[in-house]
Design a protein around this motif. Structure first.
Motif, PDB file in Angstrom:
ATOM      1  N   TYR A  88       0.842  -1.187   0.000  1.00 36.41           N
ATOM      2  CA  TYR A  88       0.000   0.000   0.000  1.00 36.41           C
ATOM      3  C   TYR A  88       0.877   1.236   0.000  1.00 36.41           C
ATOM      4  O   TYR A  88       2.074   1.190   0.259  1.00 36.41           O
ATOM      5  CB  TYR A  88      -0.896   0.020   1.239  1.00 36.41           C
ATOM      6  CG  TYR A  88      -0.130   0.282   2.517  1.00 36.41           C
ATOM      7  CD1 TYR A  88       0.011   1.578   3.018  1.00 36.41           C
ATOM      8  CD2 TYR A  88       0.488  -0.752   3.211  1.00 36.41           C
ATOM      9  CE1 TYR A  88       0.730   1.831   4.177  1.00 36.41           C
ATOM     10  CE2 TYR A  88       1.213  -0.508   4.365  1.00 36.41           C
ATOM     11  CZ  TYR A  88       1.327   0.777   4.851  1.00 36.41           C
ATOM     12  OH  TYR A  88       2.060   1.029   5.981  1.00 36.41           O
ATOM     13  N   ILE A  89       0.232   2.364  -0.293  1.00 38.91           N
ATOM     14  CA  ILE A  89       0.911   3.651  -0.194  1.00 38.91           C
ATOM     15  C   ILE A  89      -0.094   4.678   0.320  1.00 38.91           C
ATOM     16  O   ILE A  89      -1.249   4.699  -0.107  1.00 38.91           O
ATOM     17  CB  ILE A  89       1.508   4.084  -1.552  1.00 38.91           C
ATOM     18  CG1 ILE A  89       2.323   5.385  -1.390  1.00 38.91           C
ATOM     19  CG2 ILE A  89       0.430   4.238  -2.614  1.00 38.91           C
ATOM     20  CD1 ILE A  89       3.149   5.721  -2.629  1.00 38.91           C
ATOM     21  N   ILE A 117      -1.044  -1.038  -3.773  1.00 35.55           N
ATOM     22  CA  ILE A 117      -0.146  -1.163  -4.927  1.00 35.55           C
ATOM     23  C   ILE A 117       0.091  -2.623  -5.280  1.00 35.55           C
ATOM     24  O   ILE A 117       0.792  -2.947  -6.239  1.00 35.55           O
ATOM     25  CB  ILE A 117       1.192  -0.429  -4.689  1.00 35.55           C
ATOM     26  CG1 ILE A 117       1.885  -0.905  -3.428  1.00 35.55           C
ATOM     27  CG2 ILE A 117       0.952   1.076  -4.617  1.00 35.55           C
ATOM     28  CD1 ILE A 117       3.228  -0.252  -3.198  1.00 35.55           C
ATOM     29  N   ALA A 118      -0.509  -3.512  -4.498  1.00 34.34           N
ATOM     30  CA  ALA A 118      -0.629  -4.939  -4.799  1.00 34.34           C
ATOM     31  C   ALA A 118      -1.926  -5.398  -4.151  1.00 34.34           C
ATOM     32  O   ALA A 118      -2.433  -4.751  -3.231  1.00 34.34           O
ATOM     33  CB  ALA A 118       0.554  -5.727  -4.252  1.00 34.34           C
ATOM     34  N   ILE A 134      -8.959  -5.923  -1.228  1.00 30.66           N
ATOM     35  CA  ILE A 134      -8.752  -4.635  -1.900  1.00 30.66           C
ATOM     36  C   ILE A 134      -7.839  -4.889  -3.101  1.00 30.66           C
ATOM     37  O   ILE A 134      -6.684  -5.297  -2.935  1.00 30.66           O
ATOM     38  CB  ILE A 134      -8.119  -3.584  -0.963  1.00 30.66           C
ATOM     39  CG1 ILE A 134      -8.867  -3.502   0.378  1.00 30.66           C
ATOM     40  CG2 ILE A 134      -8.063  -2.235  -1.667  1.00 30.66           C
ATOM     41  CD1 ILE A 134     -10.278  -2.976   0.289  1.00 30.66           C
ATOM     42  N   ALA A 135      -8.355  -4.668  -4.308  1.00 28.29           N
ATOM     43  CA  ALA A 135      -7.572  -4.916  -5.522  1.00 28.29           C
ATOM     44  C   ALA A 135      -6.541  -3.824  -5.741  1.00 28.29           C
ATOM     45  O   ALA A 135      -6.701  -2.688  -5.280  1.00 28.29           O
ATOM     46  CB  ALA A 135      -8.502  -5.014  -6.725  1.00 28.29           C
ATOM     47  N   ARG A 136      -5.485  -4.168  -6.465  1.00 30.06           N
ATOM     48  CA  ARG A 136      -4.434  -3.210  -6.800  1.00 30.06           C
ATOM     49  C   ARG A 136      -5.051  -1.966  -7.445  1.00 30.06           C
ATOM     50  O   ARG A 136      -5.901  -2.039  -8.319  1.00 30.06           O
ATOM     51  CB  ARG A 136      -3.443  -3.838  -7.779  1.00 30.06           C
ATOM     52  CG  ARG A 136      -2.244  -2.941  -8.108  1.00 30.06           C
ATOM     53  CD  ARG A 136      -1.434  -3.507  -9.251  1.00 30.06           C
ATOM     54  NE  ARG A 136      -2.181  -3.415 -10.500  1.00 30.06           N
ATOM     55  CZ  ARG A 136      -2.026  -4.260 -11.511  1.00 30.06           C
ATOM     56  NH1 ARG A 136      -1.175  -5.258 -11.430  1.00 30.06           N
ATOM     57  NH2 ARG A 136      -2.744  -4.116 -12.624  1.00 30.06           N
ATOM     58  N   SER A 181      -6.445   5.161 -17.737  1.00 30.97           N
ATOM     59  CA  SER A 181      -5.767   5.315 -16.449  1.00 30.97           C
ATOM     60  C   SER A 181      -6.287   4.312 -15.426  1.00 30.97           C
ATOM     61  O   SER A 181      -7.398   3.778 -15.541  1.00 30.97           O
ATOM     62  CB  SER A 181      -5.967   6.738 -15.923  1.00 30.97           C
ATOM     63  OG  SER A 181      -5.441   7.682 -16.832  1.00 30.97           O
ATOM     64  N   ASP A 182      -5.484   4.082 -14.389  1.00 32.95           N
ATOM     65  CA  ASP A 182      -5.895   3.234 -13.273  1.00 32.95           C
ATOM     66  C   ASP A 182      -5.467   3.894 -11.967  1.00 32.95           C
ATOM     67  O   ASP A 182      -4.960   5.025 -11.957  1.00 32.95           O
ATOM     68  CB  ASP A 182      -5.329   1.813 -13.407  1.00 32.95           C
ATOM     69  CG  ASP A 182      -3.817   1.733 -13.205  1.00 32.95           C
ATOM     70  OD1 ASP A 182      -3.151   2.801 -13.097  1.00 32.95           O
ATOM     71  OD2 ASP A 182      -3.282   0.613 -13.168  1.00 32.95           O
ATOM     72  N   GLY A 183      -5.667   3.189 -10.859  1.00 38.89           N
ATOM     73  CA  GLY A 183      -5.374   3.755  -9.552  1.00 38.89           C
ATOM     74  C   GLY A 183      -3.910   4.014  -9.289  1.00 38.89           C
ATOM     75  O   GLY A 183      -3.562   4.696  -8.324  1.00 38.89           O
TER      76      GLY A 183
END
Length: 491
Positions: free
Chosen positions: A4-5, A17-18, A35-37, A262-264
């Motif tokens: 995560y970040i 982030i993973a 929780i998906a990336r 774009s994505d997260g």
């Protein structure tokens, strides 16, 4: 590697982030569900109607009370955007001095402009000649194979006739920007002859031109238009062969800044990397262009406060509010921008998308604001009127004078501009799955790379592309498209 970040100390969510499994402890909070990336997880209980904070800014409000460790997304988060706003200029300026003098190999044109390719372009004044244009380019690339140029390319579109007012002006300005583009050593303007945007009318918008470099063919006036085109192209190819690469300063370079699919992770990896390149360009006295005005909504004050002058601030306010009024005039909400792919990748609201999108502008001051079809004049970061739509946006950037475009993507897209279009993956999974589309993997920034050194490595790659030591995937694949911004009737 952390899973995560947390992007800002004031955020009440983290971004995965993973993939995070249910029950994993993240930032001291147990995940209540998977929780998906690229997606967000709450760190605290957020009451109904309260803002979710990401990047240190609100990205929308909750539609129900959300417990800690929960997935926050479209099912429980709604945009705060609604209409035009009044803004106050609160300058927060950061001057980046010109301290670098990087070089690349380019083609210096007779007017002093520099191109990064030595191509011949066929520009159609009207969609009626698209078939003829395709036949000409197929014949020409066989006839002139082996000549000392970088290729002959044509660009089809459906417009140039049955248009009125602003629509016709947009078509003419976009095509005139193409004709003037220095990546084209020579240009054949191909006309039917009876269209609204006929040669005489188009020349009024084009203005002065070099008759050695720009030639016109009206196909209704020739019994054999293909033969006539080959004769003209022989002259243009011979003219183009007279240019040789020479060393020029990076200050001559214009780079477009774009994201699509774009994505997260876009606002965490690829877009900040592009922003760092924009700052490096500014430090070289170069020019960068940020467009996609609807993807500034919700983050526009960040750019407004970076405007070098009050006049530029006022122009940026008009840029944003005029685009909002464009949405509202068609009965459309201003916040319905994220696509299904954006949402699947973790972007929830337009504010969420915009705060990631504007990262591409780096940290430098806004030095210019351009209307659609305007040519870049000011060094530094420029804002360009245009929609978020990928092909329309990159076409507008090209017409403004961008030599190449840095294009980040988290979902993946093959689209390409007439100019080299560098595709930057936001995540390593995409870079591994679609190597035929992707030129650079920014996903490594959350794995094994540090921003400062990786940005310098990426900038060297960009100089290789500008110097034609490397080709982008859109060039290799032959993916080159244009689309023209339209907002009116068709006769």
């Amino acid at each position: 590697m952390e899973k995560y970040i947390k992007l800002n100390p004031n955020d009440n969510v983290v971004v995965a982030i993973a993939d995070i499994a249910e029950g994993e402890v993240i930032c001291g909070v147990k995940a209540a569900e998977p929780i998906a990336r690229g997606h967000k997880m709450t760190l605290v209980e957020v009451p109904e109607g309260e803002n979710i904070i990401k990047y240190g800014y609100p990205i929308g409000h909750t539609t129900e009370t959300v417990a800690p460790g929960k997935w926050i997304h479209s099912h429980n988060l709604k945009t705060n955007l609604s209409s035009t706003l009044e803004y106050t200029y609160n300058p927060k300026l950061k001057d980046i001095p010109v301290t670098r003098n990087d070089k690349f190999m380019g083609y210096v044109r007779k007017n002093g402009e520099v191109g990064i390719r030595n191509e011949i372009w066929i520009v159609n004044t009207v969609g009626c000649v698209n078939g003829v244009s395709n036949a000409i380019v197929n014949m020409a690339n066989k006839k002139f194979a082996g000549r000392n140029i970088d290729g002959i390319h044509n660009f089809v579109h459906p417009y140039g006739c049955s248009q009125l007012g602003e629509d016709q002006e947009n078509t003419q300005k976009l095509l005139a920007g193409m004709v003037r583009h220095p990546n084209a050593a020579g240009v054949l303007v191909l006309s039917l002859g009876c269209e609204n945007n006929n040669v005489d009318e188009f020349k009024k918008v084009l203005g002065d031109y070099d008759p050695e470099r720009v030639k016109f063919l009206i196909v209704q006036e020739h019994e054999d238009e293909l033969s006539a085109a080959m004769d003209i192209l022989e002259e243009l190819v011979t003219y183009a062969e007279g240019f040789k690469q020479e060393e020029v300063p990076v200050s001559k370079l214009v780079i477009g800044l774009k994201c699509g699919g774009s994505d997260g992770l876009s606002g965490i990896t690829a877009n900040p990397l592009i922003g760092r390149i924009s700052d490096i360009m500014v430090a070289n006295g170069g020019k960068t262009v940020l467009s996609e005005v609807p993807e500034m909504f919700g983050a526009e004050t960040i750019l407004m406060d970076r405007c070098q002058t009050k006049d530029l601030f006022d122009q940026t306010v008009s840029l944003v509010n005029n685009f909002k009024e464009y949405f509202l005039s068609h009965g459309q909400p201003v916040g319905e921008n994220p696509s299904p792919g954006n949402k699947k990748g973790g972007i929830t609201t337009l504010e969420d998308k915009s705060l990631g999108c504007t990262q591409k502008g780096g940290t430098s001051n806004v030095q210019g604001v351009l209307l659609y079809g305007d040519k870049v004049q000011n060094t530094g970061l420029n804002l360009l009127q245009g929609p978020g739509n990928d092909i329309v946006a990159i076409s507008g950037m090209m017409a403004s004078g961008c030599h190449l475009i840095l294009f980040s993507t988290g979902r993946g897209t093959p689209v390409g501009s007439p100019v080299p279009t560098v595709k930057i993956a936001t995540n390593s999974d995409l870079a591994g799955r679609k190597p035929n589309w992707i030129d650079w993997n920014a996903g490594r920034l959350v794995e094994d790379k540090e921003m400062d050194s990786y940005a310098e490595e990426f900038f060297e790659y960009i100089l290789d592309v500008a110097s034609h030591r490397k080709e982008t995937k859109n060039e290799i694949n032959g993916y080159r498209e244009i689309a023209i911004f339209k907002n009116g009737v068709t006769l």
